[in-house]
Each structure stands twice: as structure tokens, then as C-alpha cells.
Design a protein around this motif. Structure first.
Motif, short mmCIF file in Angstrom:
data_model
loop_
_atom_site.label_atom_id
_atom_site.label_comp_id
_atom_site.label_asym_id
_atom_site.label_seq_id
_atom_site.Cartn_x
_atom_site.Cartn_y
_atom_site.Cartn_z
N TYR A 274 -11.69 0.19 1.08
CA TYR A 274 -10.31 -0.11 1.51
C TYR A 274 -9.96 -1.55 1.15
N THR B 251 0.86 -1.17 0.00
CA THR B 251 0.00 0.00 0.00
C THR B 251 0.91 1.23 0.00
N GLN C 140 -4.60 11.76 5.88
CA GLN C 140 -5.18 10.60 6.53
C GLN C 140 -5.96 9.78 5.49
N VAL C 141 -5.92 8.47 5.66
CA VAL C 141 -6.66 7.57 4.78
C VAL C 141 -8.13 7.65 5.19
N LEU D 60 -3.68 4.46 -1.44
CA LEU D 60 -4.88 4.51 -0.59
C LEU D 60 -5.46 5.92 -0.50
N MET E 195 7.74 2.90 1.92
CA MET E 195 8.89 2.89 2.83
C MET E 195 9.87 1.74 2.62
N PHE F 174 6.87 7.59 8.19
CA PHE F 174 5.53 7.77 7.63
C PHE F 174 5.09 9.22 7.74
#
Lengths: 295, 295
Positions: free
Chosen positions: B274, B128, B266-267, B258, B235, B199
């Protein structure tokens, strides 16, 4: 007394945080301010204990609950990225392996403490490590963390630019932990902890898949580290020291060595001995916490 | 055809490996040549599929077994650091978050393939990511990985010295995967993937605990990345590309986005959406694998 405040560089939660993220969701913990009453569950936290392995942190939480005769929560994480257990004033959260994974856990833990209204939590990392010139089973309480380039800083890259931040750790907490070690007859040393970005080449192991250095290079490097005051190598200390320092939270790193890297690269101890070694940081840290909290 | 061989820099398992470690133990997998018949269990492997989350990789393995009507193994890992599932010629191993954790998983997977006698495994990362100027749900098949300093290399620090290695990925495999995406009507893009070491600050998020940059700095950075050909941020890509390239193994990175980071941090998608997004890399990669293997 928090020795880090003297740096005068404590950073408050960021300015966008409360404006933009009233409905903040801690993505890698799987819950947020809208889905959990965070102050009710985490508001009484005084210590956050952390380390790599999810299984070990479940076990530590269960042991602590049993010893202190208090309940152990279920796993409070709603994501499979980390586990979170709570036993009275102590949270047990694993951080995975390496500084990137740890950085996520720390940021979300700091946000968690902020949302919970906890003012000055103490963060302690209880880990395993490779010893540099100390016998297996030694518990190293770190004086500071050294990065892989042998500087005493945590290197972050933000917006393409390299930023270095200090990695010293709280002296008063370190001394208090060493004192407990003596009382409990646990072999304790203090010294620098080197933070590598991988387990194999970054630590000059000869048993990885790749190895374009020679055996004598490995020993020369370990001797150099030892001469610089390094007593153990792990993979999280620079980020841990730097982030807790920035936030103004008292913190310590307490890692047992599973081998002396001067003698080999693979962990070759009997299962029972391994378990007893893994218990040492737990015994030391929890004796300190119980003394401080009276539980 | 393995496009990486043309680099002429394929590294064999290290020279100390077979001399010193006849009894090699894969520490973070919890088994070794003495405790498991590795060729019997892993000898028929053709693909190693990997990604961060342990839960997702268990699910992917179970889905694949069901679709192909073949058995799914139990979790073959004997450590809590990673999970390992096997379905016929496909291994499913999670890698945790960040390049240090991934580097451990890759080194031990390469050693595992070596011990199993597998000659040319293909490694595919199914992950993701945050999109950079592409709509949520886009599957990005990476052309190469860019590090946080915006160079197309993986930076390792070995013996205190900085070493940079190339991060290009196999063109033939990428094109074949894109072809399958078209057939399956999955929205696919190709482009560079930026690998951040955290992140929050490393990806210029405004919703971390720390934030000493401004909102406009974030957008300027994302626009810069987009102009450099970056389509998503995660990452692990630099280490993944570099290690598979060094070993001479064909590899690809297939990550769904996402969110579009141009629109937020923010997701914020419904649970069902999702899950459907998370399925996309799986649907694309497994269609390719089933085509190749005939299962």
C-alpha cells in the motif's frame, strides 16, 4: 418514537454485506471487524453526533466528558480521514465538508453501528451555516433539507441514473430540541436548510475566485430562498436527512448561523463571539442528550 | 505551454473581488491578506500539489524537502479544514474528499495565488483511486474527467440552475508526466477518470450499508465505463479539471489504483505494498517537478 418509520421505507443493511464481508474493513475509519472488538468499544452507543471540523468535534467530546464527569476516549479512528471520539453513549465523529465526504462517514458509521449491535442510534448533525434572513448566532433546527435545484430531495447518481430521495427530518426530535433551546435561552428557529455543493458560487457568494453573476442576482436568490422557507445554507443536509431516513434512524440537523448572508459573505465576528456561537449547538444538543440518558 | 488557453475562456478573478475584499480572509485556510504577508510566503510558488489525505500530504512535503535538500515549512494553515506545507516552489495542500471540499480548497488556493502575485501556477492532483480493468498499482494520468451521469463535464448548480463546464486536461503536461513514468519504470496508463459523488453506491460497491442493485449490475456498469475509456474512479476529477481550466492554469490528475474494481470492492493489499503504491504518484510528479525547476 421514530417518525421516519411511518415512511415504511427503512432499508436493512444490504444483502451482500453479511455474506461477502464477514471481514468488513471500514476503510476511512482505518479499522474493521478483524482489527477491533467493535461491540466492546461501540456497543453501548445511543447517539452519534457529527459535524464538519475534526478540531471542533474533539473539543465537543472533551467538553461533554468534562460536563458529564465521564471519560473521553482517545481518537479511535485509525485513519486521518475522520476523527472518532467516544464519551459513554455518545460518539463524536467529524464528516468533513460536503455531501460526498459526509456520505462516506455515514455509510461507515451505519456499518459500525451494525457491527456493534446497536439497534436504533440517533444521529445529530451539529454544524455551522450561513443564515438567510436570521441574525448571526441563531441556531436553526431544520424541518427538511432543500437541494441546490430547490427540490426537497437528495439527488444521487447510481449507475449513471439520477435517483431522488426524501429529506424530511424527525418532527418529535426537532420539537424536543427546540424546547431545550427555550429552556437554555438559546435563540432557536426552525425552517428549511439549503444544501449547496460548494461554498462560493453554489451559495452565490461575491468573494470567490469566480463570479459570473451580479450582486443583485445574489440578493434575488437569497430572497427567493427565504420566501421558500429557507433559514440557513450549509453543505451536508440533504445527504444527512436522506441517509438517516433510509436507515430508519431518528435524526436532526442543528446548525448555528455565523452571519446573515443578506448582510455579507465573509464571517466577520470577533474570535470570542465566534467561539460562543460555535458552542450553541453543542449546549443545546448535549442538554437534550443528558436529559434523555440521565448522565 | 498551457493547452487550456486555446479554449479562450480563461476567467479572471471576479470583478467584486478587488473592490469589496481588500481585506480578503481565506476562511478555510484560516488566514487572510491582513494576517499574513502572503507574497512573502507564497510569492515564489510554481506548483500546487493536492490530494485528499492531510497525513499523506504532510508526508509528501517532508519527502520532497528531504530529496531536494530544501526546508519544509510547518503547517501554514491556521484552520483544521486543510493542511498547507511549502517546500521551495511547491505548495502541498490537501483537499479532503469529494468535489465540494475540493472546490473550497481550489477557490481559496486560486485566491491565495492571486494575493501572492503568482501568475501561472501548475496544479497537480496526486490521488488514490479504484481501477477499472487495470491492475492495482497502475498510475493513471487522466485525459479528461467524466461525471457520474457519464458526461465529460463538471455540473454546478448556481442560483438553482444547472451549468456544465468542460473537463479536459492539459495534453502537453500529461505527455511529459507519462515520459517521466517510463524513465522511472512506473506503470502508467492514460484514460478517462470517472468522478463519483460517493464511495459506495455512486461507485456501485457491494460493501456499503445500502445496496439496491445486484452484483451483475455492478459488473455491467464497470464494463460500460471501461468501454467508454474509463480507467479509474475517484471523487474529485471533474471539479479539479473544470476549475483549473476556467482559471487558465495548467493541470494534471495522477492517481494510483489501489485495486481493480473488476476483482472486488475492498482494498486488500499488504501495508508495505500500500505504501509503495501511495509513493508512485509522488515519485512520478516530483521527478517531473525537479526536472522543470532544476531543484
Amino acid at each position: 418514537m421514530n417518525g421516519l418509520v411511518k415512511n415504511g421505507n427503512v432499508e436493512k443493511p444490504n444483502k451482500y454485506f453479511d455474506i461477502k464481508d464477514k471481514r468488513d474493513f471500514l476503510y476511512h475509519f482505518g479499522f474493521g471487524v478483524d482489527t477491533l472488538d467493535i461491540p466492546a468499544v461501540f456497543g453501548d452507543t445511543k447517539f452519534v453526533c457529527t459535524g464538519g471540523s475534526p478540531g471542533r468535534f474533539k473539543l465537543y467530546a472533551e467538553w461533554f466528558a468534562k460536563e458529564a464527569n465521564i471519560p473521553c476516549s482517545e481518537n479511535l479512528s485509525r485513519s486521518d480521514r475522520f476523527v472518532i471520539y467516544k464519551t459513554g453513549p455518545v460518539c463524536w465523529i467529524n464528516h468533513g465538508m460536503g455531501t460526498p465526504s459526509l456520505s462516506i462517514m455515514l455509510v461507515e458509521s451505519f456499518k459500525l453501528m451494525h457491527h456493534a449491535g446497536v439497534k436504533n442510534p440517533t444521529f445529530i448533525r451539529l454544524g455551522t451555516s450561513g443564515g438567510v434572513g436570521v441574525p448571526p448566532g441563531t441556531v436553526v433546527v431544520s424541518t427538511e433539507a432543500m437541494n441546490a435545484e430547490l427540490g426537497d430531495t437528495y439527488v444521487q447518481i447510481i449507475a449513471g441514473k439520477r435517483i431522488e430521495r426524501p429529506t424530511q427530518l424527525d418532527a418529535a426530535l426537532r420539537e424536543a430540541l427546540c424546547e431545550v433551546g427555550k429552556e437554555k435561552s438559546i435563540p432557536v428557529e426552525t425552517g428549511k436548510t439549503m444544501c449547496a455543493d460548494d461554498f462560493y458560487e453554489g451559495q452565490m457568494r461575491l468573494d470567490g475566485y469566480f463570479c459570473d453573476y451580479e450582486e443583485e442576482d445574489k440578493y434575488a436568490f437569497l430572497r427567493k430562498l427565504n420566501a421558500l422557507g429557507v433559514r440557513n445554507i450549509e453543505m451536508e443536509s440533504t445527504c444527512f436527512a436522506s441517509f438517516t431516513c433510509r436507515a430508519g434512524f431518528q435524526s436532526a440537523i442543528v446548525c448555528v448561523t455565523l452571519l446573515n448572508r443578506m448582510d455579507g459573505d465573509q464571517v466577520q465576528i470577533a474570535k470570542e463571539q465566534y467561539i460562543e456561537y460555535e458552542e450553541r449547538p453543542f449546549r443545546l444538543v448535549t442538554a437534550y442528550i443528558r436529559k434523555q440518558t440521565g448522565i
